[in-house]
Every structure is written in C-alpha cells, then in structure tokens.
Design an enzyme around this catalytic site. Structure first.
Site, mmCIF file in Angstrom:
data_model
loop_
_atom_site.group_PDB
_atom_site.id
_atom_site.type_symbol
_atom_site.label_atom_id
_atom_site.label_comp_id
_atom_site.label_asym_id
_atom_site.label_seq_id
_atom_site.Cartn_x
_atom_site.Cartn_y
_atom_site.Cartn_z
ATOM 1 N N LYS A 1 0.878 -1.186 0.102
ATOM 2 C CA LYS A 1 -0.074 0.308 0.537
ATOM 3 C C LYS A 1 0.510 1.352 -0.132
ATOM 4 O O LYS A 1 1.724 1.169 0.830
ATOM 5 C CB LYS A 1 -0.885 -0.539 0.886
ATOM 6 C CG LYS A 1 -1.651 1.500 1.887
ATOM 7 C CD LYS A 1 -2.888 0.959 0.540
ATOM 8 C CE LYS A 1 -3.642 2.542 1.288
ATOM 9 N NZ LYS A 1 -4.759 2.690 -0.145
ATOM 10 N N PHE B 1 1.136 7.581 -9.702
ATOM 11 C CA PHE B 1 1.518 8.605 -10.150
ATOM 12 C C PHE B 1 -0.419 8.634 -10.539
ATOM 13 O O PHE B 1 -0.356 9.317 -11.392
ATOM 14 C CB PHE B 1 1.346 8.341 -11.451
ATOM 15 C CG PHE B 1 3.439 9.082 -11.210
ATOM 16 C CD1 PHE B 1 3.845 9.544 -10.179
ATOM 17 C CD2 PHE B 1 3.594 8.483 -12.076
ATOM 18 C CE1 PHE B 1 4.901 9.962 -9.246
ATOM 19 C CE2 PHE B 1 5.931 8.973 -12.189
ATOM 20 C CZ PHE B 1 6.123 9.742 -10.165
ATOM 21 N N CYS C 1 -3.576 8.077 -8.376
ATOM 22 C CA CYS C 1 -4.045 8.047 -7.074
ATOM 23 C C CYS C 1 -5.289 9.353 -7.533
ATOM 24 O O CYS C 1 -5.266 10.118 -7.592
ATOM 25 C CB CYS C 1 -4.153 8.473 -5.374
ATOM 26 S SG CYS C 1 -4.205 6.588 -5.111
ATOM 27 N N LYS D 1 3.101 3.706 -12.576
ATOM 28 C CA LYS D 1 2.173 3.441 -12.324
ATOM 29 C C LYS D 1 0.995 4.332 -12.660
ATOM 30 O O LYS D 1 1.336 5.345 -12.056
ATOM 31 C CB LYS D 1 1.522 3.004 -11.244
ATOM 32 C CG LYS D 1 -0.395 2.432 -10.713
ATOM 33 C CD LYS D 1 -0.351 1.851 -9.657
ATOM 34 C CE LYS D 1 -2.026 1.590 -9.428
ATOM 35 N NZ LYS D 1 -2.309 1.199 -8.139
ATOM 36 N N CYS E 1 -32.549 -22.048 -26.768
ATOM 37 C CA CYS E 1 -33.348 -21.335 -26.163
ATOM 38 C C CYS E 1 -34.713 -20.868 -25.459
ATOM 39 O O CYS E 1 -35.397 -22.004 -25.003
ATOM 40 C CB CYS E 1 -34.028 -20.404 -27.549
ATOM 41 S SG CYS E 1 -35.402 -19.149 -28.206
ATOM 42 N N CYS F 1 -34.394 -11.250 -27.618
ATOM 43 C CA CYS F 1 -33.077 -10.445 -29.202
ATOM 44 C C CYS F 1 -34.167 -10.150 -30.766
ATOM 45 O O CYS F 1 -34.047 -9.487 -31.021
ATOM 46 C CB CYS F 1 -32.668 -12.513 -29.883
ATOM 47 S SG CYS F 1 -33.773 -13.431 -29.938
ATOM 48 N N CYS G 1 -33.797 -7.118 -31.718
ATOM 49 C CA CYS G 1 -33.582 -6.503 -33.372
ATOM 50 C C CYS G 1 -34.561 -5.589 -33.704
ATOM 51 O O CYS G 1 -34.198 -4.954 -34.560
ATOM 52 C CB CYS G 1 -33.252 -8.010 -33.387
ATOM 53 S SG CYS G 1 -32.474 -7.873 -34.819
ATOM 54 N N CYS H 1 -27.822 -9.735 -30.354
ATOM 55 C CA CYS H 1 -28.901 -10.349 -30.028
ATOM 56 C C CYS H 1 -28.113 -11.304 -28.838
ATOM 57 O O CYS H 1 -28.901 -12.531 -27.661
ATOM 58 C CB CYS H 1 -29.137 -11.842 -30.902
ATOM 59 S SG CYS H 1 -28.443 -12.187 -32.345
HETATM 60 C C1 LIG Z 1 -9.990 1.156 -1.125
HETATM 61 C C2 LIG Z 1 -8.451 1.464 -2.193
HETATM 62 C C3 LIG Z 1 -7.143 2.333 -2.193
HETATM 63 C C4 LIG Z 1 -5.919 1.555 -2.411
HETATM 64 N N1 LIG Z 1 -5.481 2.688 -2.261
HETATM 65 C C5 LIG Z 1 -4.002 2.344 -3.843
HETATM 66 C C6 LIG Z 1 -2.920 2.534 -2.899
HETATM 67 O O1 LIG Z 1 -2.815 3.604 -1.904
HETATM 68 N N2 LIG Z 1 -1.522 3.381 -4.009
HETATM 69 C C7 LIG Z 1 -2.106 2.685 -5.562
HETATM 70 O O2 LIG Z 1 -1.167 2.876 -5.976
HETATM 71 N N3 LIG Z 1 -3.825 2.003 -6.605
HETATM 72 C C8 LIG Z 1 -4.275 1.876 -4.842
HETATM 73 N N4 LIG Z 1 -5.645 1.905 -5.070
HETATM 74 C C9 LIG Z 1 -5.453 1.572 -6.457
HETATM 75 C C10 LIG Z 1 -5.041 0.060 -7.319
HETATM 76 O O3 LIG Z 1 -5.033 -0.535 -7.041
HETATM 77 C C11 LIG Z 1 -5.388 -0.752 -8.173
HETATM 78 O O4 LIG Z 1 -5.235 0.083 -9.429
HETATM 79 C C12 LIG Z 1 -7.559 -1.171 -8.658
HETATM 80 O O5 LIG Z 1 -7.809 -1.370 -7.002
HETATM 81 C C13 LIG Z 1 -7.821 -0.870 -10.688
HETATM 82 O O6 LIG Z 1 -6.895 -3.106 -10.162
HETATM 83 P P1 LIG Z 1 -8.829 -4.213 -9.502
HETATM 84 O O7 LIG Z 1 -9.437 -3.702 -10.693
HETATM 85 O O8 LIG Z 1 -8.261 -4.857 -9.726
HETATM 86 O O9 LIG Z 1 -8.782 -3.506 -8.546
HETATM 87 C C14 LIG Z 1 -6.806 1.334 -4.765
HETATM 88 C C15 LIG Z 1 -7.738 0.835 -5.068
HETATM 89 C C16 LIG Z 1 -8.807 0.711 -3.801
HETATM 90 C C17 LIG Z 1 -10.482 -0.212 -4.563
#
Ligand SMILES: Cc1cc2nc3c(=O)[nH]c(=O)nc-3n(C[C@H](O)[C@H](O)[C@H](O)COP(=O)(O)O)c2cc1C
Length: 434
Positions: free
Chosen positions: A45, A137, A139, A177, A347, A353, A357, A386
């Site tokens: 995290k 890069f 959030c 990222k 079916c 469908c 359609c 369909c």
């Molecule tokens: C609750 C939550 C917290 C997240 N915190 C971070 C974070 O701290 N840093 C980060 O790079 N991505 C964070 N993400 C994004 C995830 O790493 C990931 O990119 C995103 O959820 C897409 O993947 P998923 O569809 O499998 O969830 C977070 C996602 C969620 C749901």
C-alpha cells in the site's frame, strides 16, 4: 505441468498474480496471509512522507455498483495512501521480505514532486530489501488535490522528471503506475520510458461517482451529507484497462516496454487476457477485497490448466500474442461476413433478442407461433446485439459464412482470401490505390 514462474524486470515470483497496492497490502498481517494463500507478489500500500499528514475519513469510504445477483461489478473508493507511519511500514516490509524471499515485494511510493522528498525516501525503501518500487502517479482523489497522484500522472513532463530522480537515487527496478484519467495513455507511458522507467503498470482507478442518494441529494459514499468523486475499479473497468494496455503495447514509443496489467482481474481468464495483450504479470485488488486471498488459488489452477491444454510451458509463451491482432478500425476486413444463429434447443423463448433486434437494430429476427425465434439472413448484419442481450450463454452464436457462399443480404459472394480483401475507404492503402 505448466510453469507459472514469472520473471518481471528480473524479479522472480512463483506465479504472475501480484496484489495491487491497496488495503490488501496495507500491513504485515495481510501480506503474510496473502503469501500463505499463494500470491506471487505484492505491491505494498502506497507509502508517503514529507507532505501533510494522511488522515482518512471516518465514514464510508467505499461505494459499489452491482449486477442483478448483487455481485459486485464496480468498486469506488475515497481512501488515501497509507495512514500508517512510514517507519512501521518499512520495518514490516523488511521482515516480510526476509521471510518470503521467493515472492515479489514492491514498494509503492507517493511523495511531493520535489527532488529532496524522493531522494530522502528512496534509500530507506532500499534498506527493506524490496525488489523494486512503483511510483503512484494515479490516485485520483485526496492526494491529487495536493499535487500528487494523478496530478503528476496527468503531466508527462512531471512523470519523466520524477522517474529520472528515482532512477538516479534507487538502483532497483522502477515501475510507473499510470492513471487512466487522461486522454491518451501513450503519452504518460512514453514519458515514463523517457525518464528511464523499467516498466509501467496500469490502470489506477477511474474518477467516479457511483450513486446519488435521492433523499439526501448527496453523492455516495456520503460523509455528513457531502460526497466527492472517488476512484473506480473492479470487473467494470477491465475493458478500459485492456484497451489502454493494448495502446501502450502497440505504440512505437513504448514498444517492448514491460507492462504490469491492472484493472478488474477476477479470474485466471482475465489475467490471461491482460498477458496476451502484452502484460508480463497482473495485479489484483478488488477481487481479493471481494472474495478474500484464496481467490488466487482458482486463478493459479485455472491458468495452469489452460496453459497445459494449449501446450504453453511458461507464461512467456503467450505474453503479447494478441498484440498483432489489435488494429485500427480501418484495417478490418470488410469481406468477413457472419450471420447470427439461434439454437432452438437452448432458446428459452424470452424474446429479448427479438425485442432488441426489432426495436433497435435491423429487424432480422422473426417470431413465429409458439414463440419460435429465427434469424432472417437477408436482414442480419451480424451486429451481435442478440448475442449480447440473450440470457443463455452460447444460445445465439455468430457463424462465419464460407468463401463462395452468397450473402443473402447483399447478394455478394464471400471472397475466398485476404488478397481480395475489401478495404475500408479510410484505409490509407485504399486511398493510395485511388
Ligand atoms: C480501497 C482502495 C485503495 C487503493 N489504494 C491505492 C494506493 O494506495 N495506491 C495505488 O497505487 N493504488 C491504490 N488503489 C488502486 C489499486 O491498486 C488498483 O490500481 C485498482 O483498484 C484497479 O485494480 P482492481 O480492479 O483489481 O481493483 C486502491 C484501490 C482501492 C479499491
């Protein structure tokens, strides 16, 4: 048996399934349980320091979109990066890495866009023995308002600058990222490469408001009557992520750049799709948050069985195999002709469908007595609606017409081969021939 071991940027892991940086990887307790369950790696995290203190809301921080069976399809969150002290996270990471040397452990980092801040945190992360770093890069909420996260990811110059600092002050792999909240994802990816990044990972979450409470008139999740946009993820975002991954895999500026695929990976099949589009591995968040860590065991078993069936010995045998088949629209073969076919055995006579359609498409399905639904080949353009609305899987299929057959809709003979391919007028080759 297929070998699922992956080597991503020289970082070895027993399988390509990593947990993405998020609550599942927020602390030692979680990560140990994740490794015991079988995850190949984790991106811890996101760590931060040197900015204002990270304080999360004390009300609901998640919202969701459901399918008809209340299966979670999309998850929205307004959570920040870790709110635990940096020192504690670093100590935990070092302990976990020492105990699980065969698993990948990546540190996700987000600090202000100042060289001194990156220079200060990188040696401390290096000391943990982490295999690499991922630059967050992406959030889209909370931190971006402070000039971090997607606020950096939306400016290629900043991406390049920060990546360069990281390559200067850190000697292990650097993954950038990317945020999907941008018009052309190839630009930030190219900036990452220019800055010296070893790989990109994508996607982070998508700006979203999942629901509005019509009694309180507040977006949800609502904190004391007010809500803000959050980040969207889960199965609903997979198509967007796949498309962005394919764009980077195809782009000249980023060709061959390693990609870690993220966004809605829930099953082994999702993972295989990302990998076929060029990802060396995948990262998972929502599926683990929905089903728990053991979901990885299904992913491992499924991928391994599929690879055995296909004769792939290692994941590198199929990584990127679908990339040459992603093309621009004008290069699609206009001679390809298909027609819908309804299996009368399957079916259930619901008539979806027919309604779709008849009302919104090409009036190519006839309903006769006893609610028997049949395709009218003279009208069918094979649009697939369909198939998409039919509740019974494989009840309606698209059957390709064979060369020499006459399409009853156009009266034209289906061409035998690619050489007689009819190009779309927008195809540059067709324009050149004129
Ligand atoms: C609750 C939550 C917290 C997240 N915190 C971070 C974070 O701290 N840093 C980060 O790079 N991505 C964070 N993400 C994004 C995830 O790493 C990931 O990119 C995103 O959820 C897409 O993947 P998923 O569809 O499998 O969830 C977070 C996602 C969620 C749901």
């Amino acid at each position: 048996m297929a070998d699922l071991t992956t080597n991503f940027l020289g970082i070895s892991s027993p399988n390509p399934f990593w947990l993405a940086s998020a609550p599942p990887t927020d602390k030692e307790y979680n990560v140990r349980r994740a490794f015991e369950a079988g995850w190949g790696g984790v991106v811890w995290k996101t760590l931060g320091e040197a900015g204002p203190p990270v304080v999360n809301v004390n009300g609901p921080r998640y919202g969701a979109i459901y399918g008809a069976d209340r299966r979670l399809l999309g998850l929205n969150n307004i959570e920040l990066i870790t709110d635990r002290p940096l020192e504690v996270n670093l100590e935990e990471m070092a302990r976990v890495k020492a105990d699980y040397p065969d698993r990948a452990l990546i540190a996700s980092i987000m600090v202000p866009c100042e060289e001194a801040a990156w220079k200060a945190i990188l040696p401390r992360v290096a000391e943990t023995g982490a295999d690499g770093i991922e630059l967050n890069f992406g959030c889209p909420h909370g931190m971006s308002e402070r000039g971090m996260g997607s606020a950096v990811g939306q400016v290629p110059e900043y991406i390049e600058m920060v990546t360069r600092w990281c390559k200067q002050y850190y000697d292990r792999p650097v993954i950038v990222k990317l945020t999907p909240n941008i018009t052309d994802v190839r630009k930030p990816a190219a900036a990452a490469r220019n800055g010296g990044a070893d790989a990109v990972s994508l996607i982070n979450t998508i700006n979203s408001i999942t629901t509005v409470n019509l009694d309180t008139m507040s977006p949800e999740p609502s904190i004391d009557g007010k809500g803000s946009h959050g980040g969207y993820c889960g199965p609903a975002v997979k198509p967007i992520a796949l498309s962005m991954v394919s764009e980077i895999a195809r782009a000249q500026e980023t060709a061959g750049m390693p990609i870690s695929g993220i966004g809605g990976v829930t099953t082994w099949r999702d993972a295989a799709e990302f990998m076929a589009l060029g990802c060396g591995n995948v990262q998972v968040c929502t599926a683990a948050m929905t089903y728990g860590f053991k979901v990885v065991q299904e992913m491992i078993a499924g991928l391994s069985q599929w690879m055995d069936e296909k004769g792939y010995e290692s994941t590198s045998d199929f990584v990127g195999m679908a990339v040459p088949n992603v093309t621009d629209w004008q290069y699609l073969n206009l001679n390809y002709v298909a027609k819908a076919k309804i299996s009368q055995d399957d079916c259930i006579k619901c008539g979806r469908c027919y309604a779709a359609c008849e009302d919104t498409s090409h009036q190519a399905i006839a309903m006769s007595e006893g609610r028997v639904f049949e395709v009218i080949d003279e009208e069918c353009v094979a649009c697939n609606l369909c198939v998409d609305v039919c509740p019974v899987e494989n009840c309606i299929t698209m059957v390709q017409m064979q060369p020499g057959e006459v399409d009853p809709r156009t009266g034209e003979t289906v061409q035998p081969d690619y050489a007689n391919w009819t190009m779309h007028p927008n195809n540059p080759a067709a324009q050149a021939a004129e």
